[in-house]
Design an enzyme around this catalytic site. Structure first.
Site, PDB file in Angstrom:
ATOM      1  N   GLY A 239     -12.831   8.313  -3.636  1.00  0.00           N
ATOM      2  CA  GLY A 239     -13.859   7.913  -4.552  1.00  0.00           C
ATOM      3  C   GLY A 239     -15.330   8.073  -3.630  1.00  0.00           C
ATOM      4  O   GLY A 239     -16.356   7.533  -4.168  1.00  0.00           O
ATOM      5  N   GLU A 274      -7.528   9.657  -0.128  1.00  0.00           N
ATOM      6  CA  GLU A 274      -7.306  10.745  -1.075  1.00  0.00           C
ATOM      7  C   GLU A 274      -8.888  11.267  -1.696  1.00  0.00           C
ATOM      8  O   GLU A 274      -9.142  11.053  -3.066  1.00  0.00           O
ATOM      9  CB  GLU A 274      -6.652  10.041  -2.540  1.00  0.00           C
ATOM     10  CG  GLU A 274      -5.115   9.480  -2.222  1.00  0.00           C
ATOM     11  CD  GLU A 274      -4.800   8.877  -3.272  1.00  0.00           C
ATOM     12  OE1 GLU A 274      -5.327   8.487  -4.230  1.00  0.00           O
ATOM     13  OE2 GLU A 274      -3.413   8.565  -3.188  1.00  0.00           O
ATOM     14  N   PRO A 275      -9.563  11.707  -0.873  1.00  0.00           N
ATOM     15  CA  PRO A 275     -10.970  12.176  -1.086  1.00  0.00           C
ATOM     16  C   PRO A 275     -10.875  13.532  -2.111  1.00  0.00           C
ATOM     17  O   PRO A 275      -9.961  14.443  -1.707  1.00  0.00           O
ATOM     18  CB  PRO A 275     -11.547  12.549   0.123  1.00  0.00           C
ATOM     19  CG  PRO A 275     -10.471  12.731   1.198  1.00  0.00           C
ATOM     20  CD  PRO A 275      -9.366  11.962   0.615  1.00  0.00           C
ATOM     21  N   GLY A 276     -11.493  13.479  -2.841  1.00  0.00           N
ATOM     22  CA  GLY A 276     -11.674  14.712  -3.834  1.00  0.00           C
ATOM     23  C   GLY A 276     -13.242  15.312  -3.851  1.00  0.00           C
ATOM     24  O   GLY A 276     -13.572  16.092  -3.078  1.00  0.00           O
ATOM     25  N   ARG A 277     -13.924  14.683  -4.718  1.00  0.00           N
ATOM     26  CA  ARG A 277     -15.310  15.066  -4.702  1.00  0.00           C
ATOM     27  C   ARG A 277     -16.208  15.185  -3.511  1.00  0.00           C
ATOM     28  O   ARG A 277     -16.923  15.933  -3.122  1.00  0.00           O
ATOM     29  CB  ARG A 277     -16.083  13.990  -5.501  1.00  0.00           C
ATOM     30  CG  ARG A 277     -17.530  14.163  -5.946  1.00  0.00           C
ATOM     31  CD  ARG A 277     -18.336  13.173  -6.302  1.00  0.00           C
ATOM     32  NE  ARG A 277     -17.546  12.232  -7.295  1.00  0.00           N
ATOM     33  CZ  ARG A 277     -17.505  12.305  -8.745  1.00  0.00           C
ATOM     34  NH1 ARG A 277     -18.192  13.165  -9.348  1.00  0.00           N
ATOM     35  NH2 ARG A 277     -16.840  11.665  -9.494  1.00  0.00           N
ATOM     36  N   ARG A 313     -19.764  17.451 -17.197  1.00  0.00           N
ATOM     37  CA  ARG A 313     -20.357  16.413 -16.688  1.00  0.00           C
ATOM     38  C   ARG A 313     -21.441  15.879 -17.079  1.00  0.00           C
ATOM     39  O   ARG A 313     -21.521  14.577 -17.377  1.00  0.00           O
ATOM     40  CB  ARG A 313     -20.051  16.227 -15.063  1.00  0.00           C
ATOM     41  CG  ARG A 313     -18.981  16.846 -14.481  1.00  0.00           C
ATOM     42  CD  ARG A 313     -19.027  16.480 -12.949  1.00  0.00           C
ATOM     43  NE  ARG A 313     -18.902  15.070 -12.557  1.00  0.00           N
ATOM     44  CZ  ARG A 313     -19.787  14.497 -12.137  1.00  0.00           C
ATOM     45  NH1 ARG A 313     -20.978  15.154 -12.012  1.00  0.00           N
ATOM     46  NH2 ARG A 313     -19.832  13.145 -11.903  1.00  0.00           N
ATOM     47  N   TYR A 317     -20.655  11.988 -18.685  1.00  0.00           N
ATOM     48  CA  TYR A 317     -21.071  11.076 -18.013  1.00  0.00           C
ATOM     49  C   TYR A 317     -22.560  11.029 -17.569  1.00  0.00           C
ATOM     50  O   TYR A 317     -23.054  10.175 -16.949  1.00  0.00           O
ATOM     51  CB  TYR A 317     -20.533  11.181 -16.499  1.00  0.00           C
ATOM     52  CG  TYR A 317     -18.984  11.839 -16.437  1.00  0.00           C
ATOM     53  CD1 TYR A 317     -17.981  10.861 -16.854  1.00  0.00           C
ATOM     54  CD2 TYR A 317     -18.693  12.870 -15.679  1.00  0.00           C
ATOM     55  CE1 TYR A 317     -16.645  11.171 -16.880  1.00  0.00           C
ATOM     56  CE2 TYR A 317     -17.446  13.224 -15.855  1.00  0.00           C
ATOM     57  CZ  TYR A 317     -16.457  12.234 -16.463  1.00  0.00           C
ATOM     58  OH  TYR A 317     -15.080  12.662 -16.217  1.00  0.00           O
ATOM     59  N   CYS A 342     -21.780  24.509 -30.397  1.00  0.00           N
ATOM     60  CA  CYS A 342     -22.299  24.049 -31.396  1.00  0.00           C
ATOM     61  C   CYS A 342     -22.045  22.495 -31.313  1.00  0.00           C
ATOM     62  O   CYS A 342     -21.364  21.643 -32.079  1.00  0.00           O
ATOM     63  CB  CYS A 342     -21.283  24.344 -32.774  1.00  0.00           C
ATOM     64  SG  CYS A 342     -21.832  26.078 -32.766  1.00  0.00           S
TER      65      CYS A 342
HETATM   66  N1  LLP Z   1      -7.053   9.246  -6.248  1.00  0.00           N
HETATM   67  C1  LLP Z   1      -6.823   8.867  -7.393  1.00  0.00           C
HETATM   68  C2  LLP Z   1      -5.778   8.014  -7.479  1.00  0.00           C
HETATM   69  C3  LLP Z   1      -7.662   9.195  -8.527  1.00  0.00           C
HETATM   70  O1  LLP Z   1      -7.587   8.859  -9.564  1.00  0.00           O
HETATM   71  C4  LLP Z   1      -8.876  10.091  -7.834  1.00  0.00           C
HETATM   72  C5  LLP Z   1      -9.891  10.397  -9.083  1.00  0.00           C
HETATM   73  C6  LLP Z   1      -9.308  10.421  -6.588  1.00  0.00           C
HETATM   74  C7  LLP Z   1      -8.299  10.005  -5.714  1.00  0.00           C
HETATM   75  C8  LLP Z   1     -10.247  11.160  -6.395  1.00  0.00           C
HETATM   76  O2  LLP Z   1     -11.556  10.655  -6.497  1.00  0.00           O
HETATM   77  P1  LLP Z   1     -12.776  11.478  -5.864  1.00  0.00           P
HETATM   78  O3  LLP Z   1     -12.725  11.050  -4.430  1.00  0.00           O
HETATM   79  O4  LLP Z   1     -12.997  12.597  -6.280  1.00  0.00           O
HETATM   80  O5  LLP Z   1     -13.926  10.473  -6.316  1.00  0.00           O
HETATM   81  N2  LLP Z   1     -14.278  13.620 -13.847  1.00  0.00           N
HETATM   82  C9  LLP Z   1     -14.968  12.425 -13.119  1.00  0.00           C
HETATM   83  C10 LLP Z   1     -14.121  11.740 -11.795  1.00  0.00           C
HETATM   84  C11 LLP Z   1     -12.788  11.552 -12.177  1.00  0.00           C
HETATM   85  C12 LLP Z   1     -12.221  10.741 -11.208  1.00  0.00           C
HETATM   86  C13 LLP Z   1     -10.946  10.680 -11.336  1.00  0.00           C
HETATM   87  N3  LLP Z   1      -9.969  10.077 -10.337  1.00  0.00           N
HETATM   88  C14 LLP Z   1     -16.384  12.949 -12.655  1.00  0.00           C
HETATM   89  O6  LLP Z   1     -16.716  14.223 -12.824  1.00  0.00           O
HETATM   90  O7  LLP Z   1     -17.225  12.332 -12.173  1.00  0.00           O
END
Ligand code: LLP
Length: 413
Positions: A239, A274-277, A313, A317, A342
């Site tokens: 997050g 659990e970092p993603g973004r 996005r 959003y 379209c």
């Molecule tokens: N862990 C869990 C359980 C999650 O559901 C998520 C993201 C993450 C980790 C990773 O979160 P991050 O570090 O990336 O913020 N499509 C949306 C974001 C959806 C996030 C879903 N869950 C966007 O483009 O902003």
């Protein structure tokens, strides 16, 4: 290091010219920087070093095998949300023992696949899911390790679609229900209580909601530690927000660490995150070519060959992605940057000051590494873009552009 920067008026990805890549591989084109990925991973690991977290990169942000492979080589684990993501992780060299599996709707097939591969644990979102894991584990003669996901009811102050830790969200168990759920699950056959999971949302720009969530779950973690000797891990989710606008404050890993470490220190549990973004978001751009500049009575529309199917996005959003010309120009125009789809919602930027580009010019949407290609579709029968990984002065095609034939491969006309 700035992964994408101008050199003599031309945008570069590390040491490679973006224009050269676009000419060679076509557009729309995703370009990623390997060193940026590595740097971001290491920044989080360093900031949190005191608790030696298992960093489980959240594969949903960008599941390209080259990204998984790069992070696996750094020692990363993986947060997955489907059997397909587990398949990708294992194929790309990730280790099952470092995989955690989230999601509210795991099927029997997915659970059995994960059990057979011996993942680290399931983050469990409901009591019926715990029962299903127990049944599957029993059938296979193995143990399912679980961490309930709790919902601490905190407001992460982010877009409502990506806020997950409020009581009205579908995720996790209310704190009040959690202890009972653990008691129920502990009595199930072939289940081991491994820990607790909390994830409150995405693109969070302040450390406060994280600290608030941890403070709320601290008492229950202490109680669970006493009750179940196998309860060893706290998974604090992902997050962390990133910078989308040049003047935006971001949550840097060191600031995040400062506010969560005191509670983690006290809890003295193994930590997963659990970092993603925050790892991949600013490691990627989407490059497209201007097809037309259309002047209407009211507005200027710059029509490019990327669309909402490539990067959803902004449409979904109202997200801001900086738009840069690939060849620098000081001239600006106010208007919309739109794609060929379209739908009026098909835009990459709306009512914004944009570079004054002309037909044939290239533009780059920044911060497109996370939830960019991963959310791309074939809507309007548009083949999905190619993806390139840049490393210093080398560039590798890590996913070829789809073709019109690809659009039909799974159909039987
Ligand atoms: N862990 C869990 C359980 C999650 O559901 C998520 C993201 C993450 C980790 C990773 O979160 P991050 O570090 O990336 O913020 N499509 C949306 C974001 C959806 C996030 C879903 N869950 C966007 O483009 O902003």
């Amino acid at each position: 290091m700035q992964a994408f920067a101008y050199r003599s008026g031309k945008l570069f990805a590390e040491d490679v010219s973006v224009e050269d890549l676009a000419n060679r591989y076509g557009t729309p084109l995703y370009i990623y920087s390997r060193s940026h990925l590595q740097e971001r991973y290491r920044a989080i690991a360093t900031a949190m070093a005191e608790v030696k977290p298992l960093i489980c990169y959240s594969v949903k942000a960008n599941s390209n095998a080259a990204i998984i492979r790069t992070l696996a080589a750094e020692g990363s684990g993986f947060d997955i949300v489907s059997g397909g993501e587990l398949f990708r992780v294992l194929k790309a060299g990730g280790k099952a023992e470092k995989v955690v599996f989230a999601g509210v709707g795991k099927t029997r097939e997915e659970i059995e696949y994960a059990l057979k591969e011996k993942i680290r644990f399931f983050t469990v979102e409901s009591e019926p899911e715990a029962r299903r894991i127990s049944e599957c584990a029993r059938r296979l003669g193995v143990t399912g390790r679980i961490a309930f996901r709790v919902n601490p009811d905190v407001d992460p102050k982010t877009h409502k679609y990506i806020s997950t830790g409020k009581k009205e969200n579908k995720f996790g168990l209310d704190l009040e229900r959690a202890l009972k759920a653990y008691e129920m699950a502990a009595a199930l056959p072939n289940i081991e209580i491994a820990g607790l999971h909390v994830h409150i949302g995405s693109q969070i720009l302040s450390a406060d909601p994280f600290a608030e969530a941890l403070a709320k779950i601290q008492p229950i973690c202490l109680a669970l530690k006493k009750l179940y000797p196998s309860f060893r891990c706290l998974d604090i989710g992902g997050g962390l927000g990133i910078q989308y606008k040049p003047d935006q404050e971001t949550l840097n890993p060191a600031v995040f660490a400062q506010s969560v470490l005191p509670i983690l220190r006290e809890l003295n549990l193994e930590v997963a995150m659990e970092p993603g973004r925050s790892i991949v978001g600013n490691a990627g751009i989407l490059v497209s070519r201007v097809q037309y500049v259309k002047e209407s009575h009211f507005k200027t529309f710059i029509v490019v060959d990327a669309a909402m199917n490539d990067l959803i996005r902004p449409s979904l959003y109202q997200a801001h992605h900086e738009i840069l010309p690939v060849t620098e120009t000081p001239r600006k125009v106010t208007g919309d940057l739109v794609g060929p789809i379209c739908e009026s919602g098909d835009f990459l930027a709306q009512d914004r000051e944009l570079p004054a580009v002309a037909e044939g010019d290239l533009v780059a949407a920044l911060s497109a590494g996370a939830y960019g290609f991963a959310m791309a579709s074939n809507y309007n029968s548009r083949p999905r873009p190619a993806e390139i990984m840049v490393d210093g002065n080398s560039a590798t095609l890590v996913r070829r552009r789809e073709t019109w034939d690809d659009l039909l491969t799974a159909e039987s006309p």
